[in-house]
Design a protein around this motif. Structure first.
Motif, PDB file in Angstrom:
ATOM      1  N   ILE A 376      15.246  31.517  -2.700  1.00 55.87           N
ATOM      2  CA  ILE A 376      15.049  31.352  -1.261  1.00 55.87           C
ATOM      3  C   ILE A 376      14.281  32.555  -0.709  1.00 55.87           C
ATOM      4  N   ASP A 377      13.144  32.272  -0.057  1.00 55.64           N
ATOM      5  CA  ASP A 377      12.304  33.333   0.510  1.00 55.64           C
ATOM      6  C   ASP A 377      12.635  33.640   1.968  1.00 55.64           C
ATOM      7  N   GLU A 382      14.204  24.718  10.949  1.00 52.50           N
ATOM      8  CA  GLU A 382      15.350  23.967  10.445  1.00 52.50           C
ATOM      9  C   GLU A 382      15.391  23.896   8.916  1.00 52.50           C
ATOM     10  N   TYR A 383      14.528  24.686   8.259  1.00 53.80           N
ATOM     11  CA  TYR A 383      14.487  24.650   6.796  1.00 53.80           C
ATOM     12  C   TYR A 383      14.621  26.040   6.175  1.00 53.80           C
ATOM     13  N   TYR A 384      15.348  26.101   5.066  1.00 57.47           N
ATOM     14  CA  TYR A 384      15.228  27.233   4.156  1.00 57.47           C
ATOM     15  C   TYR A 384      13.979  26.985   3.306  1.00 57.47           C
ATOM     16  N   ILE A 385      13.194  28.037   3.119  1.00 57.05           N
ATOM     17  CA  ILE A 385      11.970  27.905   2.340  1.00 57.05           C
ATOM     18  C   ILE A 385      12.149  28.634   1.008  1.00 57.05           C
ATOM     19  N   GLY A 386      11.993  27.906  -0.078  1.00 61.18           N
ATOM     20  CA  GLY A 386      12.142  28.496  -1.396  1.00 61.18           C
ATOM     21  C   GLY A 386      10.978  28.156  -2.303  1.00 61.18           C
ATOM     22  N   ARG A 387      11.099  28.585  -3.563  1.00 60.72           N
ATOM     23  CA  ARG A 387      10.075  28.318  -4.575  1.00 60.72           C
ATOM     24  C   ARG A 387      10.743  28.078  -5.930  1.00 60.72           C
ATOM     25  N   SER A 392       3.981  30.584  -7.015  1.00 61.15           N
ATOM     26  CA  SER A 392       3.802  31.990  -6.662  1.00 61.15           C
ATOM     27  C   SER A 392       3.782  32.125  -5.139  1.00 61.15           C
ATOM     28  N   PRO A 393       4.267  33.244  -4.607  1.00 62.55           N
ATOM     29  CA  PRO A 393       4.288  33.411  -3.147  1.00 62.55           C
ATOM     30  C   PRO A 393       2.885  33.322  -2.544  1.00 62.55           C
TER      31      PRO A 393
END
Length: 432
Positions: A376-377, A382-387, A392-393
């Protein structure tokens, strides 16, 4: 009280590392330092410039002019410029933009400390003030490039390839891990040449394997490999170590033999196709990121059609592209006539990226229903943003997880997620 200094970084992540090193030194000297602030308010500004291609140079010059105007209007006391553009056009820029107090080359920014009346502290040579989220960092393992690609000004700017010693890099990794970094984006102008200058052989596989053995290193991701003389043992390291992401960023630039020759890439179409085949065979599930170029001097319609077919069949999970711009001092500028009209370059670029969009959508939708490990970045709206390990970021797709009452995710932590939907770029998931 010490004054506030605003650092503005343009260009690539390698520049970002330089800015982070400078930021650490300035903070140790007692300054308050911001980085890429939306509204810089410091008395001093330092702009770290990019000089790779025309658009990047234009962006850097516009940024300098914007701060030069602020200085003229009395909103800024001192303006300093460093980085690649400054390295390449030091004298010209000083004449053209006299509002800048001093221009520094890419590698002499330490002089800036002296010009501020401070001493560079060698004890902090491995330390940086990260501008990224605390859980990931860029790790620069070398500078410069020994390749002689026709279009590229990087060797002119950065000089010959200079590898950092393995032990020094590993010490920096251990230091960053102790500060909470879990994920490392390993970067260089050219990764695969790493070690040749210091050890007389390619040592990237050994470096990555030793990094992977350091406790606390959760993900290692590789950026900016070169296709010629690829160190295939790296694929074994990637396959055998779960914390080495199944991800390879390798700039291929083109596929037609005529263009690869004109570009002086020292690799053929057949060798490129075999490289991709081996990557996919030896590292099942690998995601390949590449960069392609359109409109290089001499590119015919037949060459471009061959490139389009390559994009359709290779199905790169990640792809970027750019239009050729003639850079003074390069082999192409001195030896080729750039006869491809600008409008045609841009039309080819748009066509290529449209093709890739459908490939990217296919790749994204194939992940629906799969289980992925996600970091999780940030929390955004309303969202958690992950990868996932394949992202890659900044440059790759993200995973969006609805911020519902029953979940309380921690930025920088890993979670197991099920992919439930996808669009052309991003994935949507729920936490398991």
């Amino acid at each position: 009280m010490r004054k506030t200094i605003d650092i503005i970084t343009l260009g690539c992540s390698k520049n970002l590392v330089d800015s982070e090193q400078l930021k650490r030194q300035l903070e140790a000297a007692g300054y308050s330092v911001t980085h890429d602030s939306e509204s810089p308010k410091g008395e001093i500004a330092v702009i770290n410039t990019c000089g790779f291609i025309g658009d990047a140079k234009e962006e850097s010059i516009n940024m300098i002019l914007e701060f030069a105007q602020a200085k003229e209007e009395g909103d800024l006391e001192k303006l300093y410029v460093m980085g690649c553009l400054s390295e390449r056009y030091l004298k010209e820029l000083a004449l053209e933009i006299p509002q800048v107090d001093k221009f520094y080359g890419k590698f002499d920014w330490k002089t800036l400390m002296a010009d501020l009346g401070q001493n560079y502290d060698p004890k902090l040579h491995l330390e940086r003030s990260l501008t990224t989220p605390d859980h990931y960092a860029y790790l620069k393992i070398s500078e410069g490039c020994d390749r002689t690609c026709s279009y590229c000004a990087i060797p002119i700017i950065t000089g010959k390839h200079v590898s950092r010693p393995i032990e020094e890099i590993l010490e920096e990794v251990e230091l960053l891990v102790s500060q909470g970094v879990k994920e490392f984006q390993v970067i260089a102008q050219e990764l695969t040449y790493y070690g040749v200058d210091l050890y007389k052989q390619q040592r990237l596989p050994e470096l990555i394997e030793r990094m992977a053995a350091i406790p606390g290193v959760e993900w290692i991701r590789l950026h900016y490999a070169y296709p010629a003389h690829f160190p295939f043992d790296l694929l074994r390291v990637m396959r055998e170590n779960d914390n080495v992401c199944k991800y390879m960023d390798i700039a291929l630039q083109h596929i037609s033999d005529s263009m690869l020759t004109l570009m002086r890439r020292n690799v053929s179409k057949a060798e490129t196709l075999e490289l991709i085949r081996r990557m996919r065979a030896e590292v099942p599930g690998i995601h390949i990121r590449t960069t392609l170029m359109v409109g290089h001097a001499g590119e015919t319609e037949a060459d471009f059609e061959e490139l389009k077919e390559f994009v359709k069949t290779a199905k790169f999970e990640r792809m970027g592209a750019f239009a050729y711009s003639e850079e003074e001092g390069t082999y192409a500028a001195q030896n080729y006539e750039d006869l491809v009209p600008l409008e045609l370059k841009h039309a080819r670029l748009d066509e290529l990226m449209d093709l890739q969009q459908s490939v990217s959508a296919e790749v994204a939708h194939a992940k629906v229903g799969t289980i992925q490990r996600v970091i999780i970045d940030r929390l955004e709206g309303e969202y958690y943003i992950g990868r996932t390990q394949f992202d890659s970021p900044e440059v790759d797709p993200e995973v969006l997880i609805k911020n519902e009452e029953n979940i309380n995710l921690v930025v920088g932590d890993f979670y197991t997620a099920k992919i439930i939907d996808a669009d052309d770029f991003d994935l949507y998931a729920t936490i398991i």
